[in-house]
Design a protein around this motif. Sequence first.
Motif, PDB file in Angstrom:
ATOM      1  N   ALA A   1      37.559  92.226  27.544  1.00 50.63           N
ATOM      2  CA  ALA A   1      37.934  93.059  28.935  1.00 50.63           C
ATOM      3  C   ALA A   1      36.915  93.653  29.908  1.00 50.63           C
ATOM      4  CB  ALA A   1      39.312  93.568  28.908  1.00 50.63           C
ATOM      5  N   ALA A   2      36.250  94.403  29.139  1.00 47.47           N
ATOM      6  CA  ALA A   2      35.049  95.579  29.761  1.00 47.47           C
ATOM      7  C   ALA A   2      33.621  94.147  30.399  1.00 47.47           C
ATOM      8  CB  ALA A   2      34.456  96.263  28.293  1.00 47.47           C
ATOM      9  N   ALA A   3      34.051  93.059  29.925  1.00 45.18           N
ATOM     10  CA  ALA A   3      32.552  91.840  30.118  1.00 45.18           C
ATOM     11  C   ALA A   3      32.917  91.264  31.711  1.00 45.18           C
ATOM     12  CB  ALA A   3      32.920  90.944  29.417  1.00 45.18           C
ATOM     13  N   VAL A   4      34.559  91.502  32.209  1.00 43.32           N
ATOM     14  CA  VAL A   4      34.680  90.978  32.597  1.00 43.32           C
ATOM     15  C   VAL A   4      34.213  92.521  33.900  1.00 43.32           C
ATOM     16  CG1 VAL A   4      36.639  90.211  34.739  1.00 43.32           C
ATOM     17  CG2 VAL A   4      36.396  90.104  31.823  1.00 43.32           C
ATOM     18  N   VAL A   5      33.570  91.820  35.119  1.00 43.76           N
ATOM     19  CA  VAL A   5      33.429  92.703  36.582  1.00 43.76           C
ATOM     20  C   VAL A   5      34.007  92.009  37.455  1.00 43.76           C
ATOM     21  CG1 VAL A   5      31.660  93.098  37.849  1.00 43.76           C
ATOM     22  CG2 VAL A   5      30.882  92.350  35.388  1.00 43.76           C
TER      23      VAL A   5
ATOM     24  N   VAL B   1      29.930  85.460  30.511  1.00 43.32           N
ATOM     25  CA  VAL B   1      30.088  85.309  28.844  1.00 43.32           C
ATOM     26  C   VAL B   1      28.274  85.482  28.760  1.00 43.32           C
ATOM     27  CG1 VAL B   1      28.127  83.426  28.221  1.00 43.32           C
ATOM     28  CG2 VAL B   1      30.348  82.804  29.722  1.00 43.32           C
ATOM     29  N   ASP B   2      27.593  86.357  29.597  1.00 42.87           N
ATOM     30  CA  ASP B   2      26.382  87.262  29.326  1.00 42.87           C
ATOM     31  C   ASP B   2      26.270  88.451  29.049  1.00 42.87           C
ATOM     32  OD1 ASP B   2      24.980  85.273  30.207  1.00 42.87           O
ATOM     33  OD2 ASP B   2      24.266  86.753  31.854  1.00 42.87           O
ATOM     34  N   GLY B   3      28.064  89.263  29.521  1.00 44.72           N
ATOM     35  CA  GLY B   3      28.354  90.768  28.855  1.00 44.72           C
ATOM     36  C   GLY B   3      29.482  90.286  27.866  1.00 44.72           C
TER      37      GLY B   3
ATOM     38  N   ALA C   1      28.694  91.299  21.401  1.00 44.23           N
ATOM     39  CA  ALA C   1      29.116  90.471  20.452  1.00 44.23           C
ATOM     40  C   ALA C   1      28.185  91.528  19.334  1.00 44.23           C
ATOM     41  CB  ALA C   1      28.798  89.080  20.671  1.00 44.23           C
ATOM     42  N   PRO C   2      27.124  91.470  19.841  1.00 43.70           N
ATOM     43  CA  PRO C   2      25.837  92.270  18.354  1.00 43.70           C
ATOM     44  C   PRO C   2      27.160  93.183  18.060  1.00 43.70           C
ATOM     45  CG  PRO C   2      24.591  91.239  19.448  1.00 43.70           C
ATOM     46  CD  PRO C   2      25.939  90.807  20.338  1.00 43.70           C
ATOM     47  N   GLU C   3      27.346  93.870  18.683  1.00 36.29           N
ATOM     48  CA  GLU C   3      27.739  95.284  17.903  1.00 36.29           C
ATOM     49  C   GLU C   3      28.863  95.308  17.806  1.00 36.29           C
ATOM     50  OE1 GLU C   3      28.559  97.525  22.825  1.00 36.29           O
ATOM     51  OE2 GLU C   3      26.693  97.246  22.386  1.00 36.29           O
ATOM     52  N   GLN C   4      30.055  94.449  18.567  1.00 37.47           N
ATOM     53  CA  GLN C   4      31.886  94.439  18.434  1.00 37.47           C
ATOM     54  C   GLN C   4      31.332  93.347  16.846  1.00 37.47           C
ATOM     55  OE1 GLN C   4      34.219  96.082  19.480  1.00 37.47           O
ATOM     56  NE2 GLN C   4      32.221  97.224  21.848  1.00 37.47           N
TER      57      GLN C   4
ATOM     58  N   TRP D   1      39.096  93.675  20.540  1.00 36.47           N
ATOM     59  CA  TRP D   1      38.338  92.689  20.806  1.00 36.47           C
ATOM     60  C   TRP D   1      38.284  91.992  21.894  1.00 36.47           C
ATOM     61  CZ3 TRP D   1      33.800  90.664  20.875  1.00 36.47           C
ATOM     62  CH2 TRP D   1      33.420  89.204  21.011  1.00 36.47           C
ATOM     63  N   GLY D   2      39.957  92.319  22.131  1.00 31.28           N
ATOM     64  CA  GLY D   2      40.378  91.698  24.225  1.00 31.28           C
ATOM     65  C   GLY D   2      39.970  92.893  24.969  1.00 31.28           C
TER      66      GLY D   2
END
Length: 127
Positions: free
Chosen positions: A66-70, A85-87, A92-95, A61-62
């Motif tokens: 991290a992948a959501a942070v650009v 937040v958008d990322g 979230a649904p796939e994770q 999950w971490g």
Amino acid sequence: MGQREDLLAGAKKCLVEKGYAHTTARDIVAAAGAHLGSIGYHFGSKEALLNAAVMETFDAWGDAIAAAVVPDAGGTPLDRLRGFVDGLLAAAPEQRAILVASVQAYAQAEFAPEVRAQLVAGYAAGH
């Protein structure tokens, strides 16, 4: 995969399907295709195995966070927060399975010092 990895995969599957408190050792070995005694051999106890599975899912999950942070996305701090937040919401649904197990890690941290220590170390590294 070896038997240890099979047990971890089975435990993670059971965490998502049954939750920490409702998972039995027999559930885990059935999901892993392993023998009951292999839990003790590889992990010492069902709780140690479940804690290891929880921590692996928490780490995953971490990684999703991290992948959501650009990095260096530019724009204002609000633009960067909105992008993060958008990322995160898009992931979230796939994770979902990872998210469910991560929430369980928080609950276990109160009762398992090794889980608490790993969470603290994870937050320190992420910070």
